[in-house]
Design a protein around this motif. Structure first.
Motif, mmCIF file in Angstrom:
data_model
loop_
_atom_site.group_PDB
_atom_site.id
_atom_site.type_symbol
_atom_site.label_atom_id
_atom_site.label_comp_id
_atom_site.label_asym_id
_atom_site.label_seq_id
_atom_site.Cartn_x
_atom_site.Cartn_y
_atom_site.Cartn_z
ATOM 1 N N ARG A 27 0.922 -1.225 -0.023
ATOM 2 C CA ARG A 27 0.030 -0.121 0.049
ATOM 3 C C ARG A 27 0.851 1.235 -0.151
ATOM 4 N N GLU A 28 1.991 1.231 0.883
ATOM 5 C CA GLU A 28 2.751 2.567 0.845
ATOM 6 C C GLU A 28 3.541 2.526 -0.483
ATOM 7 N N ARG A 31 1.050 4.041 -2.656
ATOM 8 C CA ARG A 31 0.573 5.604 -2.491
ATOM 9 C C ARG A 31 1.883 6.414 -3.020
ATOM 10 N N ASP A 107 5.756 11.314 4.814
ATOM 11 C CA ASP A 107 4.479 11.347 5.293
ATOM 12 C C ASP A 107 3.831 12.689 5.397
ATOM 13 N N MET A 110 3.022 14.157 2.132
ATOM 14 C CA MET A 110 1.756 13.744 1.500
ATOM 15 C C MET A 110 0.516 14.105 2.068
ATOM 16 N N GLU A 114 -2.128 16.519 0.519
ATOM 17 C CA GLU A 114 -3.630 16.142 0.384
ATOM 18 C C GLU A 114 -4.388 17.274 1.074
#
Length: 448
Positions: A27-28, A31, A107, A110, A114
């Protein structure tokens, strides 16, 4: 998680330290690949995935060549280290020190991206104020000039403004702008209802009125709810449901925030409803109440637009003439109708609503007919019958038809000045732009 024990690569050590399973890593990886695609536009990053056996090869050590693109760039963004170092044997005292800050930064980056995207989307969903201002100006202009427009044109303009208001509602997330647009959509729906009523489409008129009410309820704006109830009231009494009309008028009177003009409108409609119900005392009380509502300081943002939304003194007098006729008070009807015509005549020519003036002439003709003033009847009828077909709405046609019914009484219809008016009235009403033309005009169809 990756199995603990001696790590053959820095990558393996980092995965063990972070208890990162393959599914979490995948998943990472996806992303970060999506983030790199946004930044670079390189389609190789788009929908990039990684099989579990490939990850295990990377963590087992002994690779003779670096992974193919885009893997190195994704790994370096994920862990903040060059890929050649990630796939090399670890130095235990340096793994956490080098890698942890880089991952935290990624992190944060990101998350910030967002958040910025969400804020930008919200900002992009705010309309320019001038866009809404223009719709508001157009609706006010239509309402104020409604009486000077051909009825089909009035409906078409109101419908377009309703559609524009609804489209704009879908384009803004600003609560303040949404409240403005709900009001404008309600006003446009109300004007659609008024036009449908005048075009004999009473069911569609009622539906538009209910739509206007619901918009008013959404923003808790009492004047729009009161106006909608008023429309429903006069639709009811035109359809021979006077008790229902009285209930609607009473509901309108309970609305909050309604100014003097709006209260006058409600009282006038209530008077007519009571007249249709045959309650003369209540009808006269409502008319008297309407006449006494003169405080100019009590205003609201709907009825004081005027025109179709308003209830001018002239319009009140004209409507009270109709109520007096319901009460068989021909003298009061004639006096009110003549006062309305005198007051309209004092206005500038471009502010004299043709349909309202014709309604006053019709009531004057009817009152004179009851009073036996035959020459005066003919004079008033001539003024009515000169009204162009495009303005012959429900209210005026019903008034003229009532006169026609009176003329069927031999003693009246055979009076010399009125002998030829029966056929003229029938021909005049047949040319009104009512239901038969609805399809051609693009108007809502009446249910059968």
């Amino acid at each position: 998680p990756m199995a603990p024990g001696p790590s053959r690569t820095v990558l393996h050590a980092l995965l063990v330290e972070r208890a990162m399973t393959y599914s979490l890593f995948e998943r990472e990886y996806a992303r970060v690949s999506a983030l790199l695609y946004e930044e670079t536009g390189d389609r190789v990053f788009r929908n990039a995935t990684l099989a579990e056996p490939t990850l295990r090869r990377w963590t087992s050590g002994g690779l003779r060549r670096l992974p193919a693109h885009p893997a190195p760039a994704v790994l370096e963004r994920m862990f903040g280290l060059p890929v050649i170092q990630l796939l090399a044997s670890p130095e235990p005292d340096k793994v956490h020190q080098a890698a942890a800050p880089a991952l935290t930064e990624s992190d944060i980056e990101m998350t910030a991206r967002e958040a910025a995207g969400h804020a930008s989307e919200a900002a992009a969903s705010t309309l320019p104020e001038m866009t809404i201002d223009q719709v508001e100006d157009d609706i006010r202009h239509l309402a104020a000039g409604y009486g000077a427009l051909a009825l089909p044109d009035a409906y078409q303009q109101a419908r377009l403004l309703l559609e524009v208001s609804q489209r704009h509602l879908d384009r803004t997330r600003s609560p303040r702008q949404q409240a403005r647009l709900y009001l404008l959509a309600g006003e446009a729906a109300a004007l659609c209802g008024a036009a449908c009523f005048d075009l004999f489409l009473l069911r569609s008129a009622a539906q538009f009125a209910r739509t206007a009410f619901l918009y008013g309820q959404t923003i808790e704006f009492g004047p729009l709810q009161a106006y909608a109830y008023g429309v429903l009231a006069y639709i009811s009494y035109w359809q021979d449901r006077p008790a229902e009309a009285v209930r609607h008028a009473q509901a309108a009177a309970q609305a909050q925030g309604v100014g003097t003009v709006g209260r006058r409108r409600i009282a006038v409609i209530a008077g007519r409803a009571w007249g249709h119900l045959g309650d003369a005392a209540s009808a006269r009380a409502a008319m008297t109440h309407a006449e006494r509502l003169t405080d100019p300081s009590a205003r609201d943002d709907l009825h004081d637009i005027g025109g179709e939304f308003g209830m001018s003194v002239e319009r009140m007098l004209m409507s009270n003439a109709s109520t007096s006729l319901l009460l068989n008070d021909a003298s009061a009807a004639a006096a009110n109708a003549q006062a309305a015509l005198d007051s309209y005549g004092a206005l500038p020519s471009d502010q004299r609503p043709a349909m309202s003036i014709a309604q006053a002439h019709a009531d004057l003709a009817h009152a004179r007919l009851l009073l036996g003033e035959m020459d005066g009847v003919a004079e008033a009828l001539d003024a009515v019958l000169s009204l162009p077909a495009a303005w012959r709405g429900t209210g005026i046609v019903q008034r003229v038809n009532s006169i026609r019914q009176r003329l069927l009484v031999p003693a009246l219809g055979q009076a010399q000045p009125l002998r030829d008016y029966g056929d003229a009235i029938e021909d005049w009403t047949a040319r009104a732009p009512g239901q038969p033309q609805a399809t051609h005009l693009g108007l809502p169809q009446q249910e059968s």
